[in-house]
Design an enzyme around this catalytic site. Structure first.
Site, PDB file in Angstrom:
ATOM      1  N   GLU A   1      11.924  -9.975   1.869  1.00  0.00           N
ATOM      2  CA  GLU A   1      11.251  -8.726   2.259  1.00  0.00           C
ATOM      3  C   GLU A   1      12.177  -7.543   1.968  1.00  0.00           C
ATOM      4  OE1 GLU A   1       8.922  -8.778   5.814  1.00  0.00           O
ATOM      5  OE2 GLU A   1       9.662  -6.800   6.436  1.00  0.00           O
TER       6      GLU A   1
ATOM      7  N   HIS B   1      12.466  -3.082   2.123  1.00  0.00           N
ATOM      8  CA  HIS B   1      11.963  -1.748   2.472  1.00  0.00           C
ATOM      9  C   HIS B   1      12.907  -0.707   1.922  1.00  0.00           C
ATOM     10  CE1 HIS B   1       8.979  -3.464   5.096  1.00  0.00           C
ATOM     11  NE2 HIS B   1       9.913  -4.302   5.522  1.00  0.00           N
ATOM     12  N   LEU B   2      12.349   0.361   1.392  1.00  0.00           N
ATOM     13  CA  LEU B   2      13.194   1.457   0.905  1.00  0.00           C
ATOM     14  C   LEU B   2      13.923   2.118   2.071  1.00  0.00           C
ATOM     15  CD1 LEU B   2      10.206   2.464  -1.138  1.00  0.00           C
ATOM     16  CD2 LEU B   2      12.390   2.372  -2.299  1.00  0.00           C
ATOM     17  N   SER B   3      13.185   2.371   3.147  1.00  0.00           N
ATOM     18  CA  SER B   3      13.767   3.059   4.308  1.00  0.00           C
ATOM     19  C   SER B   3      14.326   2.032   5.287  1.00  0.00           C
ATOM     20  CB  SER B   3      12.691   3.919   4.990  1.00  0.00           C
ATOM     21  OG  SER B   3      11.661   3.097   5.511  1.00  0.00           O
TER      22      SER B   3
ATOM     23  N   ASN C   1       7.517  -5.948  -0.726  1.00  0.00           N
ATOM     24  CA  ASN C   1       7.503  -4.803   0.192  1.00  0.00           C
ATOM     25  C   ASN C   1       6.079  -4.694   0.726  1.00  0.00           C
ATOM     26  OD1 ASN C   1       7.535  -2.419   1.588  1.00  0.00           O
ATOM     27  ND2 ASN C   1       8.714  -1.281   0.060  1.00  0.00           N
TER      28      ASN C   1
ATOM     29  N   PRO D   1       0.793  -1.227   0.000  1.00  0.00           N
ATOM     30  CA  PRO D   1       0.000   0.000   0.000  1.00  0.00           C
ATOM     31  C   PRO D   1       0.830   1.284   0.000  1.00  0.00           C
ATOM     32  CG  PRO D   1      -0.115  -1.097   2.131  1.00  0.00           C
ATOM     33  CD  PRO D   1       0.529  -2.053   1.179  1.00  0.00           C
ATOM     34  N   ASN D   2       0.332   2.237  -0.753  1.00  0.00           N
ATOM     35  CA  ASN D   2       0.885   3.593  -0.864  1.00  0.00           C
ATOM     36  C   ASN D   2       2.181   3.670  -1.674  1.00  0.00           C
ATOM     37  OD1 ASN D   2      -1.142   4.989   0.710  1.00  0.00           O
ATOM     38  ND2 ASN D   2      -0.322   3.878   2.465  1.00  0.00           N
TER      39      ASN D   2
ATOM     40  N   ARG E   1      13.497   3.933  12.496  1.00  0.00           N
ATOM     41  CA  ARG E   1      12.358   4.856  12.423  1.00  0.00           C
ATOM     42  C   ARG E   1      11.471   4.739  13.669  1.00  0.00           C
ATOM     43  NH1 ARG E   1       9.542   4.700   6.765  1.00  0.00           N
ATOM     44  NH2 ARG E   1       8.614   6.575   7.684  1.00  0.00           N
TER      45      ARG E   1
ATOM     46  N   ARG F   1       5.539  10.897  -2.566  1.00  0.00           N
ATOM     47  CA  ARG F   1       5.256  10.561  -1.171  1.00  0.00           C
ATOM     48  C   ARG F   1       6.515  10.727  -0.307  1.00  0.00           C
ATOM     49  NH1 ARG F   1       4.734   4.445   1.214  1.00  0.00           N
ATOM     50  NH2 ARG F   1       4.149   5.084   3.312  1.00  0.00           N
TER      51      ARG F   1
ATOM     52  N   ASP G   1       1.236 -15.344   7.700  1.00  0.00           N
ATOM     53  CA  ASP G   1       0.818 -16.741   7.585  1.00  0.00           C
ATOM     54  C   ASP G   1       0.895 -17.226   6.136  1.00  0.00           C
ATOM     55  OD1 ASP G   1       0.389 -16.856  10.280  1.00  0.00           O
ATOM     56  OD2 ASP G   1      -1.794 -16.820  10.173  1.00  0.00           O
TER      57      ASP G   1
ATOM     58  N   HIS H   1       3.912  -4.225   9.577  1.00  0.00           N
ATOM     59  CA  HIS H   1       3.863  -4.033  11.030  1.00  0.00           C
ATOM     60  C   HIS H   1       2.553  -4.514  11.644  1.00  0.00           C
ATOM     61  CE1 HIS H   1       7.161  -1.586   9.652  1.00  0.00           C
ATOM     62  NE2 HIS H   1       6.348  -0.779   9.004  1.00  0.00           N
TER      63      HIS H   1
ATOM     64  N   ARG I   1       7.330   1.000  13.602  1.00  0.00           N
ATOM     65  CA  ARG I   1       7.874   0.444  12.352  1.00  0.00           C
ATOM     66  C   ARG I   1       9.029  -0.524  12.609  1.00  0.00           C
ATOM     67  NH1 ARG I   1       5.548   3.669   8.283  1.00  0.00           N
ATOM     68  NH2 ARG I   1       5.268   5.767   9.029  1.00  0.00           N
TER      69      ARG I   1
ATOM     70  N   TYR J   1      11.526   8.414   1.188  1.00  0.00           N
ATOM     71  CA  TYR J   1      11.431   7.339   0.191  1.00  0.00           C
ATOM     72  C   TYR J   1      12.089   7.672  -1.146  1.00  0.00           C
ATOM     73  CZ  TYR J   1       8.074   5.571   3.586  1.00  0.00           C
ATOM     74  OH  TYR J   1       7.487   5.122   4.742  1.00  0.00           O
TER      75      TYR J   1
ATOM     76  N   ALA K   1       3.043  -0.741   4.974  1.00  0.00           N
ATOM     77  CA  ALA K   1       2.514  -0.635   6.345  1.00  0.00           C
ATOM     78  C   ALA K   1       2.038  -1.978   6.903  1.00  0.00           C
ATOM     79  CB  ALA K   1       1.377   0.382   6.385  1.00  0.00           C
TER      80      ALA K   1
HETATM   81  C1  DQA Z   1       8.180   0.908   3.849  1.00  0.00           C
HETATM   82  C2  DQA Z   1       8.292   1.146   5.353  1.00  0.00           C
HETATM   83  C3  DQA Z   1       6.924   1.016   6.022  1.00  0.00           C
HETATM   84  O1  DQA Z   1       7.047   1.269   7.414  1.00  0.00           O
HETATM   85  C4  DQA Z   1       5.955   2.029   5.442  1.00  0.00           C
HETATM   86  O2  DQA Z   1       4.671   1.837   6.000  1.00  0.00           O
HETATM   87  C5  DQA Z   1       5.907   1.991   3.965  1.00  0.00           C
HETATM   88  C6  DQA Z   1       7.148   1.816   3.211  1.00  0.00           C
HETATM   89  C7  DQA Z   1       9.525   1.131   3.118  1.00  0.00           C
HETATM   90  O3  DQA Z   1       9.646   0.677   1.997  1.00  0.00           O
HETATM   91  O4  DQA Z   1      10.426   1.784   3.662  1.00  0.00           O
HETATM   92  O5  DQA Z   1       4.868   2.214   3.355  1.00  0.00           O
HETATM   93  O6  DQA Z   1       7.811  -0.456   3.636  1.00  0.00           O
END
Ligand code: DQA
Length: 144
Positions: A98, A100-102, A74, A11-12, A107, A19, A87, A80, A111, A24, A77
């Site tokens: 897995e 994550h960009l950040s 990825n 998501p997002n 953080r 964003r 599962d 978390h 997170r 990011y 959100a």
């Molecule tokens: C994220 C980190 C998550 O905490 C956040 O909710 C995201 C992006 C990342 O790629 O850094 O949407 O997954």
């Protein structure tokens, strides 16, 4: 040998580019997907990139990932919060990496816990969009 990789953006992540660029970066998802495709092809793999804002859709994509050599996920959100995605990862035999960009461990406290990483083959976090290229190399290594 399976030569396709499934890349799932949660998501997002469709908003990347606009964003919170200080966190990011300013590269759009479309540009990231182009980098992913090119890097995968160099490694002899095809990359299928999917973005969804829906938790259940991620569960379904994971359940149907059996034809792919590996999944790069990825969960955004949902990382978390989602026992359902955790599962689904645990239920399938296709390795899941897995990403994550950040750097989530540096953080906000909420997170810093990933429900999904413990059932993944491994996790990359904090390398920006280039982390996806590292994840592809990890997937190639895992499936060699
Ligand atoms: C994220 C980190 C998550 O905490 C956040 O909710 C995201 C992006 C990342 O790629 O850094 O949407 O997954």
């Amino acid at each position: 040998m399976r030569t396709s990789l499934l890349i799932i953006h949660g998501p997002n992540l469709n908003l990347l580019g606009n964003r919170e660029p200080e966190i990011y970066g300013s590269t759009t998802l479309e540009q990231i997907n182009e980098h992913i495709q090119r890097h995968a092809e160099k490694r002899g793999f095809q990359a299928l990139c999917v973005q969804t804002n829906y938790e259940g859709k991620i569960v379904e994509l994971l359940q149907e990932a059996g034809n792919h050599a590996a999944v790069i996920l990825n969960p955004a959100a949902y990382t978390h919060t989602s026992v359902a995605i955790r599962d689904a990862i645990a239920a399938i035999t296709t390795p899941v990496i897995e990403i994550h960009l950040s750097q989530i461990s540096g953080r906000e406290a909420f997170r810093q816990t990933s429900l999904t990483a413990p059932v993944c083959a491994g996790m990359l976090s904090g390398f920006g969009w280039q982390g996806y290229l590292l994840a592809i190399d990890a997937a190639v290594m895992l499936t060699a």
